[in-house]
Design an enzyme around this catalytic site. Structure first.
Site, short mmCIF file in Angstrom:
data_model
loop_
_atom_site.label_atom_id
_atom_site.label_comp_id
_atom_site.label_asym_id
_atom_site.label_seq_id
_atom_site.Cartn_x
_atom_site.Cartn_y
_atom_site.Cartn_z
N CYS A 140 0.72 -1.26 0.09
CA CYS A 140 -0.07 0.03 -0.05
C CYS A 140 0.93 1.19 -0.13
CB CYS A 140 -0.79 0.04 1.16
SG CYS A 140 -0.31 -0.51 2.75
N TYR A 141 2.04 1.33 0.33
CA TYR A 141 3.08 2.50 0.09
C TYR A 141 4.18 1.93 -0.31
CZ TYR A 141 0.22 4.48 4.06
OH TYR A 141 -0.85 5.05 4.67
#
Ligand code: SF4
Ligand code: SF4
Lengths: 394, 135
Positions: A140-141
């Site tokens: 997600c990052y």
């Protein structure tokens, strides 16, 4: 007859409140006595400006594309390491942090020209600050690094937070050894060549409310040129020290933790400090208003430098060894005269805290209140030590 | 002919010896004491203007050095940057000549350049880098 904070706030709103500084209050009480002073004065303002190592700032750098999670990675601001153990975009920088390549005390005494305190000053001054991030990347990052300049005006949030501030009294440092020593209280010449201290004495916030009768958790304050709050009692808060008959602590005693919006603050009241041989720090300007609710508060706020005693401690041995030995007690009046006497020897004194700035802050806060811009608060919760029964001896 | 302002730093053991008299007698130098102090560490500090023939001057300086006296020429200027100064006063306690003083009305720290002997103690003591040396 006492007053309430609400009544004082009403007066502030209608521009009728009488506000004086802690310095001005001394004369008022001396000339007119406490009972008249309560009738005439509504608020006393205090101030302090000294290096406070337990200072820091945290901020949220705002979203990046691709997303990046700083938490668990590494983060540097102008090469000074910041703490990256929070969420994706939150980082914290402490005043004493130093660049990894700073020689520190390897070339003794180190100069510590640039550290966390200086980063905070640069941010507040609106200067661009170099941000370098190493992240490990997640689904997600995915972002793995940042190398860019940030500016306080583009940060999502920037908050000053000090776990300990505004020490209620402090040691006077001397050096009994044969060589120069470098301490957090400055350069100390051998054989008691000088004596250094760090307090605004009669202007200092907690010395004007020695039992924390009005200053507590939630109190609105002047912090770094903006508005801040007391968030908790400070680390090392210790109300149980020896006190004078007036209730003034004779040793380092109460402390407070404070918080405020860094974006409102000014570099005039937040200044990076380089303490030779010791480290980097941050000068923090702070002021606290004290409501004159009753005679007791009028009495406390009339404290003057002659009433405040500080212990003289040998920083070549007693302090580092923690022996607790005290050479002598001296008053802030003596300290501020430029010389104290120990065993007949005159010793020049110097202060790390600035009385000039403390006075400026007390006057600035006074102006804010007179202009109706700053209202007083009731503590949400008390600081430990407030419950003490106090007998006023005049 | 040489005419220079110099700062002499005496170790405590030499403070009460007639060294300057010797400069006059043995090296035929003229001198003018501008300032004299004993610092809190009992070190002697003397700022003098020394005048004489080149050869004598140099020999005189060598003599002083041989005695363990530290010599600095007073070419350096110390300045106080008032933009940076926060008027804390921690420099005052290390200044051997009282060139840094607290004005008790304004509570600002004043620098009296004429009293400064460029010892640089204040430069190490100042937390905000307000004391600067220039050449
Ligand atoms: S250099 Fe600084 S400490 Fe030394 S005499 Fe001049 S002002 Fe005083
Ligand atoms: S130590 Fe530095 S900041 Fe403090 S009064 Fe002296 S020159 Fe000013």
């Amino acid at each position: 007859m006492g007053k309430t904070i609400q009544e004082i706030n009403e007066k502030i709103k209608s521009g009728k409140a009488v506000v004086v500084t802690a310095e001005e209050m001394i004369e008022i009480v001396r000339k007119k006595g406490e009972s008249r002073a309560v009738k005439e004065v509504d608020v006393v303002t205090t101030g302090t400006f000294g290096p406070m190592c337990s200072s820091g700032a945290y901020f949220n750098i705002g979203p990046r594309k691709p997303t990046i999670k700083i938490g668990g990675g590494k983060c540097y601001l102008n090469d000074v390491p910041a703490y990256a153990g929070y969420a994706a975009l939150d980082v914290l920088i402490g005043a004493t942090a130093l660049p990894e390549d700073d020689p520190k005390n390897k070339y003794y005494p180190g100069r510590f020209r640039y550290g966390g305190g200086h980063v905070i000053e640069d941010l507040v001054a609106g200067k661009d600050v170099h941000l370098k991030v190493e992240a490990y990347g997640t689904d997600c990052y995915p972002g793995k690094e940042l190398d860019e300049f940030i500016n306080i005006k583009n940060l999502r949030n920037a908050i000053l937070y000090n776990p300990r501030n505004s020490y209620q009294n402090y040691n006077v440092a001397v050096n009994l050894s044969d060589k120069v020593i470098y301490t957090y209280l400055g350069v100390l010449r051998p054989r008691m060549g000088n004596a250094n201290y760090s307090s605004a004495g009669q202007l200092s916030p907690l010395l004007n409310d020695p039992f924390y009768k009005t200053i507590g958790i939630g109190t609105r304050i002047f912090l770094g040129g903006g508005v801040g709050y007391i968030s908790w009692y400070g680390t090392q808060h210790n109300p149980d020290v020896e006190r004078t008959e007036r209730g003034v602590p004779k040793r380092p005693a109460g402390t407070i933790a404070v918080i405020g919006d860094l974006k409102q603050m000014s570099p005039e009241y937040l200044k990076g400090a380089s303490i030779t041989g010791y480290g980097a720090s941050l000068y923090v300007g702070m002021g606290i208003p004290i409501p004159i609710l009753d005679e007791e508060m009028a009495f406390y706020t009339s404290v003057s430098d002659v009433d405040i005693y500080a212990p003289v401690v040998d920083y070549s041995r007693a302090y580092p060894q923690g022996t607790g030995e005290i050479i002598k007690e001296v008053t802030y009046k003596e300290l501020r005269s430029g010389e104290i006497k120990i065993c007949g020897k005159g010793i020049p004194t110097g202060s790390l805290a600035s009385y000039y700035m403390a006075r400026k802050i007390a006057n600035e806060l006074k102006k804010w209140i007179e202009e109706g811009k700053f209202l007083l608060t009731e503590p949400v919760e008390r600081l430990p030590g407030w419950e003490k029964e106090v007998k006023i001896i005049r | 002919m040489i005419n220079k302002k110099i700062v002499l730093k005496f170790p405590p053991s030499l403070v009460d010896q007639p060294i300057i008299c010797k400069l006059v007698k043995d090296f035929d130098l003229e001198f003018n004491i501008l300032k004299a102090y004993v610092t809190p560490d009992e070190e002697g500090l003397l700022v003098i203007e020394l005048k004489g023939k080149d050869k004598n001057y140099n020999e005189g300086i060598e003599y002083l050095k041989s005695k363990g006296i530290i010599i600095q020429t007073l070419k350096q200027r110390i300045m106080k940057n008032d933009e940076k100064c926060v008027h804390c006063g921690v420099c005052i306690s290390v200044c051997p000549t009282k060139a840094l003083l607290m004005d008790i009305d304004t509570m600002k720290v004043e620098f009296i350049e004429d009293d400064c002997i460029a010892c640089e103690h204040c430069i190490l003591a100042c937390p905000v880098g307000a004391m600067e040396a220039t050449f």
